[in-house]
Design an enzyme around this catalytic site. Structure first.
Site, PDB file in Angstrom:
ATOM      1  N   ARG A  46       0.857  -1.192   0.000  1.00 16.18           N
ATOM      2  CA  ARG A  46       0.000   0.000   0.000  1.00 16.18           C
ATOM      3  C   ARG A  46       0.891   1.240   0.000  1.00 16.18           C
ATOM      4  NH1 ARG A  46      -1.576   1.634   4.648  1.00 16.18           N
ATOM      5  NH2 ARG A  46      -2.460  -0.324   5.376  1.00 16.18           N
ATOM      6  N   TYR A  98     -15.791  18.210 -15.143  1.00 16.42           N
ATOM      7  CA  TYR A  98     -16.115  16.795 -15.319  1.00 16.42           C
ATOM      8  C   TYR A  98     -17.176  16.395 -14.287  1.00 16.42           C
ATOM      9  CZ  TYR A  98     -15.540  11.734 -15.169  1.00 16.42           C
ATOM     10  OH  TYR A  98     -15.772  10.388 -15.169  1.00 16.42           O
ATOM     11  N   ASP A 170      -6.490  19.804 -13.781  1.00 18.90           N
ATOM     12  CA  ASP A 170      -6.853  18.495 -14.324  1.00 18.90           C
ATOM     13  C   ASP A 170      -6.406  18.522 -15.791  1.00 18.90           C
ATOM     14  OD1 ASP A 170      -8.121  16.327 -15.542  1.00 18.90           O
ATOM     15  OD2 ASP A 170      -9.931  16.487 -14.327  1.00 18.90           O
ATOM     16  N   LYS A 195      -7.515   7.594 -19.304  1.00 21.55           N
ATOM     17  CA  LYS A 195      -7.791   8.122 -20.638  1.00 21.55           C
ATOM     18  C   LYS A 195      -6.559   8.007 -21.540  1.00 21.55           C
ATOM     19  CE  LYS A 195     -11.589   8.923 -18.440  1.00 21.55           C
ATOM     20  NZ  LYS A 195     -11.931  10.178 -17.790  1.00 21.55           N
TER      21      LYS A 195
END
Ligand SMILES: *Cc1c(COP(=O)(O)O)cnc(C)c1O
Length: 378
Positions: A46, A98, A170, A195
């Site tokens: 982690r 978004y 972003d 993306k």
């Protein structure tokens, strides 16, 4: 090093134990220690994992940043940034954000006392009107989804500095190949790696990069404490995807430019939104801060009727009807009923997301076939 070389080599070394040229998938949760406190830099996956670390270093290099961190999704990366704030802090963001970011801000973080303002960021005076002493973060998305609005990163960064706030961009739509916000004064860059960076529609992942040490410390502390990490297998897939990022984005941009020329002249089409168009409100800003205009296009039909838009997206054959973007294959979406369904109708229409708005993620196929497909459907 120039971009294409960095995409293939930055932060990536042959595996020290075997010489494997491709970074191995370290599919392990833990690492054996030689003695208490005596380990090889890894204790628990982690906190850190060699496959993830390689990708984080590569992504940082692509954005000219010092530090990178990967998350289980783009949204988890945004979640990490907002968790750096405290109750009472204010965030200024864009009004055609978004949809998932808007949902995260308004339905999760408002509850914890963080205050969000949504303004038209193409108009800097709107931003100046709402910033105040409590503003701790300016959250920009440029080009934005789905209206392709362009915000001036340099100007936003000086507004952020004037009120001691951070600017986070972003950068999902532009990719680091077309735009590097840190070089323009941003403090932090966020990507939905899902993306263009992944590029093959097979991974959900997010990333943050920064050169600010204080932010980096918080970023790693929250990544480890909240635990929204990504898997070694997915990191391997993205490392592979990034090796062709520059080639893919070049073709995405070329194809989009040709499709825009076709759409602009078509009698069935009304508005076309793409930062490369000289008629775009902030084309001059895009031309300054971007090295190309990207593969995302939105447009409206002459007749603004929901039925026509739904019929259009049904008629296309090569463009697949799906959420998401940035993969090698072309996708088509209907923001009002898909990605932006979570935003109230009046709010979305005010920002241009009308019923006939259609969004294209132009892939890297042969553009003649894509144009023929659109022509047939129109
Ligand atoms: C997809 C997307 C996100 C969210 O990323 P996920 O990987 O889907 O969680 C955030 N911002 C933009 C601009 C996006 O396109």
């Amino acid at each position: 090093m120039k971009f294409g070389t960095k995409a293939i080599h930055a932060g990536i070394n042959p595996d020290p134990t075997t010489g494997a040229i491709m970074t191995p998938i370290y599919q392990t949760s833990t690492y054996v220690q030689d003695g208490v406190g005596n380990h090889k830099g890894y204790q628990y996956s982690r906190t850190q994992n060699p496959t993830r670390e390689t990708l984080e270093n590569n992504l940082a290099a692509l954005e000219n940043a010092k530090y990178g961190a990967c998350f289980g999704s783009g949204i988890a990366a945004i979640d990490c940034v907002i968790k750096m704030l405290n109750p009472g802090d204010e965030v200024v963001s864009t009004n055609d954000l978004y949809g998932g970011s808007y949902r995260l801000f308004t339905t999760i973080f408002e509850k914890f006392g963080i205050i969000f303002h949504f303004v038209d960021m193409q108009d800097l005076s709107r931003v100046k009107e709402v910033v105040n002493d409590n503003t701790k973060l300016i959250w920009a998305e440029t080009p934005s989804n789905p209206m392709m609005n362009v915000a001036d990163i340099k100007a936003l960064s000086s507004i952020a500095k004037s009120c001691n706030a951070w600017l986070c961009v972003d950068n999902t739509f532009a990719t680091p190949y077309l735009q590097n916000p840190l070089d323009l004064g941003a403090d932090l860059v966020m990507h939905s790696v899902t993306k263009y960076l992944g590029g093959h529609s097979d991974v959900i992942m997010g990333a943050l990069v920064t050169s600010n040490e204080t932010i980096a410390e918080e970023m790693y502390r929250i990544q480890n404490s909240s635990g929204a990490i990504t898997s070694p297998m997915d990191c391997f897939l993205v490392l592979r995807g990034i090796k062709t990022l520059h080639l893919r984005v070049q073709r995405h941009c070329e194809n989009a430019a040709k499709i825009v020329s076709f759409l602009v002249g078509h009698p069935g089409v009304d508005q076309v939104y793409w930062p490369g168009l000289e008629t775009h409100k902030n084309h001059h800003v895009a031309a300054q801060q971007m090295r190309g205009f990207g593969g995302m296009i939105s447009f409206t039909l002459k007749r603004d009727r929901l039925e026509d838009a739904l019929e259009f997206v049904k008629r296309v054959k090569l463009f697949a009807l799906a959420e998401s973007l940035g993969g090698v294959e072309s996708l088509i979406g209907h923001p009002a009923t898909m990605t932006h369904a979570a935003i109230p109708k009046a709010d979305r229409e005010r920002s241009g997301v009308v019923d006939s708005l259609i969004r294209l993620s132009v892939g890297v196929e042969d553009v003649e076939d894509l144009i023929a497909d659109l022509k047939g459907a129109l």
